[in-house]
Design a protein around this motif. Sequence first.
Motif, PDB file in Angstrom:
ATOM      1  N   ASP A 183      27.623  45.182  40.829  1.00  0.00           N
ATOM      2  CA  ASP A 183      27.072  43.827  40.740  1.00  0.00           C
ATOM      3  C   ASP A 183      25.567  43.856  40.512  1.00  0.00           C
ATOM      4  O   ASP A 183      24.982  42.887  40.031  1.00  0.00           O
ATOM      5  CB  ASP A 183      27.398  43.029  42.005  1.00  0.00           C
ATOM      6  CG  ASP A 183      26.826  43.666  43.263  1.00  0.00           C
ATOM      7  OD1 ASP A 183      27.213  44.811  43.577  1.00  0.00           O
ATOM      8  OD2 ASP A 183      25.982  43.033  43.927  1.00  0.00           O
ATOM      9  N   ARG A 184      24.926  44.981  40.836  1.00  0.00           N
ATOM     10  CA  ARG A 184      23.488  45.118  40.620  1.00  0.00           C
ATOM     11  C   ARG A 184      23.167  45.642  39.222  1.00  0.00           C
ATOM     12  O   ARG A 184      22.014  45.908  38.910  1.00  0.00           O
ATOM     13  CB  ARG A 184      22.884  46.041  41.684  1.00  0.00           C
ATOM     14  CG  ARG A 184      23.039  45.504  43.111  1.00  0.00           C
ATOM     15  CD  ARG A 184      22.353  46.381  44.131  1.00  0.00           C
ATOM     16  NE  ARG A 184      20.913  46.427  43.925  1.00  0.00           N
ATOM     17  CZ  ARG A 184      20.083  47.154  44.682  1.00  0.00           C
ATOM     18  NH1 ARG A 184      20.565  47.881  45.686  1.00  0.00           N
ATOM     19  NH2 ARG A 184      18.782  47.162  44.431  1.00  0.00           N
ATOM     20  N   LEU A 185      24.183  45.789  38.391  1.00  0.00           N
ATOM     21  CA  LEU A 185      23.983  46.296  37.031  1.00  0.00           C
ATOM     22  C   LEU A 185      24.141  45.208  35.981  1.00  0.00           C
ATOM     23  O   LEU A 185      24.158  45.503  34.783  1.00  0.00           O
ATOM     24  CB  LEU A 185      24.983  47.433  36.750  1.00  0.00           C
ATOM     25  CG  LEU A 185      24.891  48.657  37.658  1.00  0.00           C
ATOM     26  CD1 LEU A 185      26.057  49.609  37.382  1.00  0.00           C
ATOM     27  CD2 LEU A 185      23.564  49.384  37.486  1.00  0.00           C
ATOM     28  N   LEU A 186      24.260  43.962  36.415  1.00  0.00           N
ATOM     29  CA  LEU A 186      24.541  42.882  35.470  1.00  0.00           C
ATOM     30  C   LEU A 186      23.438  42.719  34.427  1.00  0.00           C
ATOM     31  O   LEU A 186      23.717  42.497  33.251  1.00  0.00           O
ATOM     32  CB  LEU A 186      24.747  41.564  36.230  1.00  0.00           C
ATOM     33  CG  LEU A 186      25.974  41.521  37.161  1.00  0.00           C
ATOM     34  CD1 LEU A 186      26.028  40.182  37.899  1.00  0.00           C
ATOM     35  CD2 LEU A 186      27.254  41.751  36.368  1.00  0.00           C
ATOM     36  N   SER A 187      22.186  42.824  34.838  1.00  0.00           N
ATOM     37  CA  SER A 187      21.093  42.662  33.875  1.00  0.00           C
ATOM     38  C   SER A 187      21.074  43.799  32.865  1.00  0.00           C
ATOM     39  O   SER A 187      20.772  43.591  31.682  1.00  0.00           O
ATOM     40  CB  SER A 187      19.751  42.574  34.597  1.00  0.00           C
ATOM     41  OG  SER A 187      19.462  43.784  35.278  1.00  0.00           O
ATOM     42  N   LEU A 188      21.428  44.996  33.308  1.00  0.00           N
ATOM     43  CA  LEU A 188      21.486  46.129  32.376  1.00  0.00           C
ATOM     44  C   LEU A 188      22.662  45.970  31.415  1.00  0.00           C
ATOM     45  O   LEU A 188      22.559  46.310  30.237  1.00  0.00           O
ATOM     46  CB  LEU A 188      21.603  47.447  33.143  1.00  0.00           C
ATOM     47  CG  LEU A 188      20.353  47.875  33.920  1.00  0.00           C
ATOM     48  CD1 LEU A 188      20.627  49.178  34.684  1.00  0.00           C
ATOM     49  CD2 LEU A 188      19.158  48.058  32.986  1.00  0.00           C
ATOM     50  N   ALA A 189      23.780  45.444  31.927  1.00  0.00           N
ATOM     51  CA  ALA A 189      24.917  45.192  31.047  1.00  0.00           C
ATOM     52  C   ALA A 189      24.548  44.175  29.975  1.00  0.00           C
ATOM     53  O   ALA A 189      24.921  44.314  28.801  1.00  0.00           O
ATOM     54  CB  ALA A 189      26.111  44.704  31.869  1.00  0.00           C
ATOM     55  N   ALA A 190      23.797  43.154  30.372  1.00  0.00           N
ATOM     56  CA  ALA A 190      23.355  42.143  29.406  1.00  0.00           C
ATOM     57  C   ALA A 190      22.432  42.744  28.352  1.00  0.00           C
ATOM     58  O   ALA A 190      22.372  42.253  27.218  1.00  0.00           O
ATOM     59  CB  ALA A 190      22.650  41.003  30.133  1.00  0.00           C
ATOM     60  N   ALA A 191      21.729  43.825  28.728  1.00  0.00           N
ATOM     61  CA  ALA A 191      20.819  44.491  27.788  1.00  0.00           C
ATOM     62  C   ALA A 191      21.539  45.489  26.885  1.00  0.00           C
ATOM     63  O   ALA A 191      20.929  46.048  25.973  1.00  0.00           O
ATOM     64  CB  ALA A 191      19.709  45.198  28.554  1.00  0.00           C
ATOM     65  N   GLY A 192      22.828  45.724  27.162  1.00  0.00           N
ATOM     66  CA  GLY A 192      23.599  46.610  26.303  1.00  0.00           C
ATOM     67  C   GLY A 192      24.130  47.860  26.959  1.00  0.00           C
ATOM     68  O   GLY A 192      24.865  48.644  26.336  1.00  0.00           O
TER      69      GLY A 192
END
Length: 275
Positions: free
Chosen positions: A37-46
């Motif tokens: 759940d703390r990786l959502l921003s990185l997922a949004a970045a690709g």
Amino acid sequence: MDRTALVTGASAGIGEATVKRLLADGYTVYAAARRTDRLLSLAAAGARPVALDLTDDASLVAAVERIGIETGRLDVLVNNAGYGSYGALEDVPVEEARRQFEVNLFGAARLCQLALPMMRAQKRGRIVNVSSIGGKGGEPFGAWYHATKFALEGLSDSLRMELIPFGIDVVVIEPGAIRTEWGGIAHESMLRMSGDTAYGPYARRHAKMFEAAAASKMPSPPEVVADIIGRAVAARRPRTRYAAGGGARMILFLQRFLTDRMQDRLMWRISQANR
């Protein structure tokens, strides 16, 4: 050619910054952490989030198998995940010491074991182990943490020689003071383990040193380390070690000229300066 990287401890700090740097450099990046759940921003970045618990072998196997299935290759492994469990050696339960080694050393070593078959098949690859200036010198109340980093340094040196025939290189990154969650975790564990024991007056002063360092201009942002990792990964012939940020070069330079006893006295004075 598409290039693939796996970065552990990616939910914050150096790991998060490294994922962003490698994405900018064109890598397919698997961002690994216990809490996805703390990786959502990185997922949004690709980035591709991966649930990874360094104390759970099945989790490690599943992560590397997924990379093999989805990309068929692994060019870069960044073993960044780790934490500092502080407290007097006498006070820290052996179970916690073992967990420190599981996360900081054995988890990294196991990922190397799992990644190497793909790298050998490619006849190329790079393993980046994030150690610390704490892998070159000791510190009161940090015996178990420093032991893991000394061990990671030795593991990296031996592994680098073993992999010469296969075109795989091993690089050690030695950060100094970096503005991450690490300091808060170490500070909390030191007070919890030793704040009220026979070592209490000294542990509390050492904790104040951590507080003073965190409030100073000494810590570097994690992007400083991420940029060095990016350069080490891109270099045709990287150095075996890179000092990074927060007084790292100065401290490592001094260690070359001070005797062990001189380093002990200097470190103890710094540790106990905040009364």
